[in-house]
Structures are given as structure tokens and as C-alpha cells.
Design a protein around this motif. Structure first.
Motif, PDB file in Angstrom:
ATOM      1  N   UNK B  16       0.910  -1.131  -0.121  1.00  0.00           N
ATOM      2  CA  UNK B  16      -0.095  -0.197  -0.164  1.00  0.00           C
ATOM      3  C   UNK B  16       0.785   1.361  -0.025  1.00  0.00           C
ATOM      4  N   UNK B  17       1.927   1.182   0.818  1.00  0.00           N
ATOM      5  CA  UNK B  17       2.795   2.265   0.634  1.00  0.00           C
ATOM      6  C   UNK B  17       3.489   2.818  -0.436  1.00  0.00           C
ATOM      7  N   UNK B  18       3.907   1.459  -1.208  1.00  0.00           N
ATOM      8  CA  UNK B  18       4.515   1.731  -2.439  1.00  0.00           C
ATOM      9  C   UNK B  18       3.624   2.384  -3.389  1.00  0.00           C
ATOM     10  N   UNK B  19       2.123   1.878  -3.460  1.00  0.00           N
ATOM     11  CA  UNK B  19       1.236   2.416  -4.283  1.00  0.00           C
ATOM     12  C   UNK B  19       0.935   3.996  -4.108  1.00  0.00           C
ATOM     13  N   UNK B  20       0.818   4.199  -2.898  1.00  0.00           N
ATOM     14  CA  UNK B  20       0.453   5.554  -2.285  1.00  0.00           C
ATOM     15  C   UNK B  20       1.474   6.516  -2.784  1.00  0.00           C
ATOM     16  N   UNK B  21       2.816   6.141  -2.663  1.00  0.00           N
ATOM     17  CA  UNK B  21       3.761   7.141  -3.027  1.00  0.00           C
ATOM     18  C   UNK B  21       4.020   6.963  -4.615  1.00  0.00           C
ATOM     19  N   UNK B  22       3.586   5.867  -5.074  1.00  0.00           N
ATOM     20  CA  UNK B  22       3.567   5.839  -6.660  1.00  0.00           C
ATOM     21  C   UNK B  22       2.662   6.987  -7.362  1.00  0.00           C
ATOM     22  N   UNK B  23       1.445   6.931  -6.663  1.00  0.00           N
ATOM     23  CA  UNK B  23       0.392   7.954  -7.222  1.00  0.00           C
ATOM     24  C   UNK B  23       1.016   9.475  -7.170  1.00  0.00           C
ATOM     25  N   UNK B  24       1.586   9.596  -5.927  1.00  0.00           N
ATOM     26  CA  UNK B  24       2.193  11.071  -6.081  1.00  0.00           C
ATOM     27  C   UNK B  24       3.343  11.569  -7.149  1.00  0.00           C
ATOM     28  N   UNK B  25       4.068  10.113  -7.130  1.00  0.00           N
ATOM     29  CA  UNK B  25       5.272  10.794  -7.997  1.00  0.00           C
ATOM     30  C   UNK B  25       5.156  10.549  -9.479  1.00  0.00           C
ATOM     31  N   UNK B  26       3.949   9.914 -10.032  1.00  0.00           N
ATOM     32  CA  UNK B  26       3.725   9.657 -11.032  1.00  0.00           C
ATOM     33  C   UNK B  26       3.260  10.627 -11.799  1.00  0.00           C
ATOM     34  N   UNK B  27       3.589  11.244 -12.985  1.00  0.00           N
ATOM     35  CA  UNK B  27       2.619  12.215 -13.624  1.00  0.00           C
ATOM     36  C   UNK B  27       1.790  11.776 -14.722  1.00  0.00           C
ATOM     37  N   UNK B  28       2.102  10.420 -15.086  1.00  0.00           N
ATOM     38  CA  UNK B  28       1.366   9.638 -16.230  1.00  0.00           C
ATOM     39  C   UNK B  28       0.027   9.258 -15.596  1.00  0.00           C
ATOM     40  N   UNK B  29      -1.315   9.475 -16.184  1.00  0.00           N
ATOM     41  CA  UNK B  29      -2.545   9.364 -15.792  1.00  0.00           C
ATOM     42  C   UNK B  29      -2.686   7.631 -15.614  1.00  0.00           C
ATOM     43  N   UNK B  30      -2.050   7.092 -16.773  1.00  0.00           N
ATOM     44  CA  UNK B  30      -2.128   5.606 -16.799  1.00  0.00           C
ATOM     45  C   UNK B  30      -1.254   4.988 -15.609  1.00  0.00           C
ATOM     46  N   UNK B  31      -0.127   5.664 -15.215  1.00  0.00           N
ATOM     47  CA  UNK B  31       0.779   5.142 -14.123  1.00  0.00           C
ATOM     48  C   UNK B  31       0.013   5.214 -12.627  1.00  0.00           C
TER      49      UNK B  31
END
Lengths: 194, 101
Positions: B16-31
Motif C-alpha cells: 500500500x505504501x509503494x502504491x500511495x507513494x507511486x500515485x504522488x510521484x507518477x505524472x502519467x495518468x495511466x501510471x
């Protein structure tokens, strides 16, 4: 012990794939890493005696949803994600959020470890497809029907979102509608006007 | 002998942590969309682990519901992404700023 080893193998695989998904800038690599996470989680579900959920996981997530995602990536012909050039404070926010969530995870880990252990009885039936089906169509019938309506709404939403009308086409549709209305009014039929 | 409930919860929390951090770091809507799917999956793992350790079917039923909602989300979310790409020729969320100011 074998179960322990399997858990650690699949957990490590899942975490590695998840990190690789966030790390890669190419969306296609991210999608393939995500498929790895889904398959690893399906294997963990099998060690948790939930074969039905494992099968649905592979079918719905690794099958349907990821095919849709890969299809969209190919359709849009996406290039690599640009690096964050502005909004540098996002790194700080993301790092802080990650640290907080990790701290919570370790707190929960130690709290549950200290709590009295709930032993698992052998020969559980909780994960059997039959018991899930029975519960689904007796006790939880209403939620299942709500899910059906939700899926219908998603289908309609998908069609509406992906339908494209150019400006001349849109004007044509509006003109046709207005013509129809005028004809009805001339005939003295006020059903549509009302 | 099985791994304890705590280890499943720890794995779920890490994912869950990896997913939450990824949502903030990604700029790509699909990412971002894929990171959200990862978070949903980590919650599913918690449900299945509790269902196993408390011998209750309800957790697995709830996982089924979460999967149905994720499928709906995929259909509508990807439709929105395609509609956005048609208008802007980009899936970068920073370009979705027409409502700003």
C-alpha cells in the motif's frame, strides 16, 4: 516451514515488482511489473487457502484489467514519462507520506505479533467456492445485485465517454432533433413538447 | 506451521505504501491508475488474510466486491484517459489544468 518459504518468496517477488512498477518511466514496463504483482498475490492467496479468490484474481486483474491497460497504452502510443521538472515539493510530500505509512505498517506488525495468536484450524472451509457461492446468493444477495447495477453503469459510462461526435455531426444531431420536434408540433401532437 | 497474520499485514502495508507513494510521484495518468490498482490489491490481501485467520467467508466476498468495483473503475477511468488524450494529445496530469484559476 514450506509454507513460510513460499510466503517469503512470493512476498519478495511482489514487493520487487511493485517497486519496479513505480520506478520505470515507460508505462508498458510498469504494466508488466504490475502483472507480476498480481500473479504473486494470486500465489499468496493459494497459500492462504483461498483458491477461488486466486482464480478470480488472475482472471479479472491479470487478465481483463491489465489487457485493457496495455491496450490503452498501445492505442495512445505513449512515450516515456517526463521527469518531474516542476512541483519539486512533491518529492517531499511523497517521501513524508511513505515514511508515515511505513511507520504505521511496522506499528501494526509489532502490535499484531504481540497479540495472542489465533491458531488456524485444519480443514477450513472458508475459502471453498461452494461456501462463497452460498453466502453470495443467500446472505449477501443485495450487495451482489448492487454490484450488477454498478457494472451496468460502468458499461454505459464507458460507451458515453468513448463516443466521439465532431462539431458538424453534433450540429446534425441537434438539427434532426429540432426538425422532429417541429414536425410533431405541426401535426398537433404535443407529447414531445410536453 | 504458517506465517503469522502479522507478516501478511506487513506485506499488505508495504504494498500500500509503494502504491500511495507511486500515485504522488507518477505524472502519467495511466501510471497513477496502476498505482491505485496496486493499493486496492494490498487491501484485498488484508481481507483474505483476516478471512483465513478468523475462518470467515465474509472477507473473501468483500474481496469479490472490491474486484468488481476495480473493474468498473478500469472501464470508466480508461475511458476518461482516452477522452482526455483526444483533447490534449497527452496523458500528463499536469496538463489537466483547465479548471485552475
Amino acid at each position: 516451514m514450506a509454507s513460510d518459504a513460499l510466503f517469503f518468496v512470493f512476498a519478495g517477488f511482489a514487493i520487487a515488482c511493485a517497486i519496479s512498477m513505480v520506478y520505470h518511466r515507460n508505462p508498458l514496463y510498469s504494466a508488466i511489473s504490475l502483472v507480476g504483482v498480481f500473479v504473486a498475490l494470486a500465489c499468496i492467496y493459494i497459500t492462504l487457502a483461498a483458491p477461488f479468490i486466486a482464480a478470480v484474481q488472475v482472471l479479472v486483474y491479470a487478465g481483463a484489467i491489465m489487457v485493457l491497460v496495455v491496450f490503452v497504452i498501445m492505442l495512445l502510443n505513449l512515450d516515456e514519462d517526463r521527469p518531474l521538472n516542476r512541483l519539486r515539493f512533491l518529492y517531499a510530500i511523497g517521501g513524508g507520506l511513505g515514511l508515515i505509512l511505513l511507520a504505521q505498517t511496522f506499528f501494526i506488525f509489532y502490535a499484531v505479533m504481540k497479540a495472542p495468536q489465533h491458531s488456524v484450524e485444519a480443514g477450513e472451509t472458508a475459502g471453498k467456492t461452494m461456501s462463497i457461492g452460498q453466502a453470495m446468493y443467500t446472505e449477501y444477495l443485495l450487495p451482489v445485485e448492487i454490484i450488477g447495477v454498478l457494472l451496468l453503469m460502468a458499461i454505459i459510462g464507458g460507451v458515453v465517454l468513448s463516443r466521439r461526435l465532431s462539431q458538424p455531426q453534433l450540429e446534425l444531431v441537434v438539427d434532426n432533433e429540432l426538425d422532429k420536434r417541429h414536425q410533431e408540433e405541426e401535426k398537433g401532437d404535443f407529447r414531445i413538447a410536453l | 506451521m504458517e506465517p503469522s497474520l502479522a507478516s501478511y499485514l506487513a506485506l499488505s502495508g508495504i504494498l500500500f505504501t509503494i502504491g500511495a507513494v507511486g500515485v504522488i510521484f507518477k505524472r502519467n495518468a495511466i501510471g497513477m491508475f496502476m498505482c491505485i490498482e496496486l493499493m486496492l490489491n494490498s487491501v484485498n490481501l488484508t481481507f483474505v488474510a483476516f478471512s483465513r485467520y478468523y475462518a470467515d467467508t465474509t472477507g473473501q466476498l468483500f474481496v469479490f466486491m472490491v474486484m468488481a468495483v476495480a473493474a468498473c473503475e478500469a472501464a470508466v477511468g480508461l475511458g476518461i484517459i482516452i477522452a482526455f488524450f483526444r483533447n490534449r494529445q497527452s496523458v500528463d496530469v499536469d496538463d489537466a489544468s483547465i479548471l485552475k484559476n
